[in-house]
Design a protein around this motif. Structure first.
Motif, PDB file in Angstrom:
ATOM      1  N   HIS A 190       0.877  -1.170   0.003  1.00  0.00           N
ATOM      2  CA  HIS A 190      -0.161  -0.088  -0.081  1.00  0.00           C
ATOM      3  C   HIS A 190       0.936   1.179   0.174  1.00  0.00           C
ATOM      4  CE1 HIS A 190      -2.908   3.011   1.347  1.00  0.00           C
ATOM      5  NE2 HIS A 190      -3.763   2.241   0.890  1.00  0.00           N
TER       6      HIS A 190
ATOM      7  N   ARG B 131      -4.301   6.250  -5.382  1.00  0.00           N
ATOM      8  CA  ARG B 131      -5.107   5.127  -4.861  1.00  0.00           C
ATOM      9  C   ARG B 131      -4.833   4.120  -6.111  1.00  0.00           C
ATOM     10  NH1 ARG B 131     -10.250   4.553  -2.851  1.00  0.00           N
ATOM     11  NH2 ARG B 131     -10.621   6.788  -2.349  1.00  0.00           N
ATOM     12  N   GLN B 132      -4.708   4.507  -7.336  1.00  0.00           N
ATOM     13  CA  GLN B 132      -4.561   3.378  -8.238  1.00  0.00           C
ATOM     14  C   GLN B 132      -3.125   2.530  -7.858  1.00  0.00           C
ATOM     15  OE1 GLN B 132      -4.627   5.663 -11.744  1.00  0.00           O
ATOM     16  NE2 GLN B 132      -6.616   4.715 -12.501  1.00  0.00           N
TER      17      GLN B 132
ATOM     18  N   GLU C  61      -3.704   0.216  -4.852  1.00  0.00           N
ATOM     19  CA  GLU C  61      -4.555  -1.143  -5.354  1.00  0.00           C
ATOM     20  C   GLU C  61      -3.823  -1.994  -6.084  1.00  0.00           C
ATOM     21  OE1 GLU C  61      -7.757   0.815  -7.132  1.00  0.00           O
ATOM     22  OE2 GLU C  61      -8.952   1.238  -5.288  1.00  0.00           O
TER      23      GLU C  61
END
Length: 379
Positions: free
Chosen positions: A117, A215-216, A219
């Motif tokens: 992350h 965010r991408q 993920e």
């Protein structure tokens, strides 16, 4: 330096001949060996906790692992390490966080960071980058991962030395347009960097498109890697499901990783970069979670997600640098390099959240953290 003493065969005297220094050899395939690692409960042992905020933002960088651990900002477990945004700081308009830098620097290397992350969120300015010791930007800076708000991350390189990359060499493996070309008035692949009100020299930024948001990135866990030799620098991203056996075996072969290449800086093959070894001094590695400041504060109004997160955004006041009366309960985008007005800045008001009205603590707790399996450097 290499000095050779040779016996002359045609004269009785002994002649000493000093040869010029040979360039550093490029690593041979499979020649890398592990030199340094940060992993497990001792992850932070070989990092310094850096306190200077050169971005003039809302970051209160904590000064030691002990302090950061007590504040819930740093955590080292057997399987992973976490660096996260902290609580509101006792310092006005600030929030606790951390910026860590390696105690050692490397000239030629292969660095690999495995993560599950990375931080993202409004007001957040995360970065994973290298920095040379000495006056910026002459010692060089390579931004491996850097972004603000919900904007795309790009790699970029900054130097105070003459260095313009050859477009054909940059794009030898795959198309890598210069993400800084627009800001540099259309000039492509010029790594020379100078920041000022009238300058248009932001450095070079060849990147495989599309650029991914924080965010991408969060993920799609995997390995971010940077290779620096006497001739080039390369940035790779290897998705977790595709990590090859050579990485797992600590015997990396980056010459076989072209499918994962996301940025290429061919210093040695570029005539416009006459001193390829001189554009970067030995580099330290830095991980940081910063807030607001010179970049994130200025572009708050460009984020469709963030513009509605704090006080009401006043676009006219932002564009014309007009002060806002406190009774208006509004905010504007402030450039800290041009003025000091954190009480007016939208980004700073959201991050500081002095009256607990914007839900900032929950927003950052959910998304603003690094989770790292290991960081390794091979030479």
């Amino acid at each position: 330096l290499t000095t050779m003493t040779m016996q002359a065969t045609t004269a009785p005297a002994t002649t000493t001949v000093t040869t010029p220094p040979a360039p550093a050899p490029a690593p041979q395939p499979g020649a890398y060996s592990l030199d340094w690692r940060a992993e497990g409960t001792s992850f932070f042992d070989d990092f310094n906790f850096l306190t200077h905020d050169g971005n003039h933002g809302a970051s209160h960088f904590l000064g030691s692992f002990q302090e950061a651990q007590a504040a819930g900002v740093a955590e080292a477990a057997a399987s992973h390490a976490v660096l996260r945004a902290g609580s509101k700081s006792p310092q006005q308009f600030k929030r606790e966080t951390a910026k860590i830098g390696t105690k050692k620097a490397w000239t030629h290397f292969l660095a690999m960071l495995k993560f599950s992350h990375v931080p993202h969120g409004c007001g957040v300015w995360p970065a994973f980058f290298t920095l040379g010791e000495g006056q910026w930007p002459f010692a060089g800076e390579m931004d491996i991962l850097e972004y603000v708000h919900d904007m795309g991350s790009m790699t970029s390189f900054h130097t105070g030395k003459q260095c313009k990359l050859d477009p054909a060499e940059v794009n030898k493996y795959k198309a890598m347009p210069d993400a800084n070309a627009g800001a540099n008035l259309g000039e492509q692949y010029n790594c020379y960097t100078e920041y000022c009100d009238t300058c248009h020299s932001l450095g070079c930024a060849p990147n495989v498109l599309p650029l991914h948001t924080g965010r991408q990135w969060a993920e799609q866990p995997g390995v971010l890697a940077m290779e620096r030799t006497a001739d080039f620098a390369k940035i790779f991203f290897i998705p977790e499901a595709e990590i090859p056996q050579d990485v797992a075996d600590d015997a990396p072969r980056p010459e076989e990783w072209s499918q994962w290449l996301i940025a290429h800086y061919p210093f040695g093959a570029s005539a416009g970069c006459p001193d390829p070894e001189d554009v970067m001094a030995a580099q330290y590695f830095i991980l940081s979670i910063a807030f607001c400041g010179d970049w994130a504060s200025k572009v708050w109004g460009f984020s469709p997600t963030c513009v509605g997160m704090g006080p009401e955004y006043n676009a006219t006041a932002s564009n014309e640098r007009l002060p806002i009366e406190e009774s208006q309960q509004q905010c504007r985008s402030v450039d800290p390099l041009a003025e000091t007005a954190p009480e007016q800045d939208c980004c700073t008001q959201f991050i500081a959240d002095p009256h607990d009205e914007f839900g900032t603590d929950a927003h950052l707790k959910a998304s603003a953290f690094f989770n790292i399996s290991y960081f390794k450097i091979y030479t």
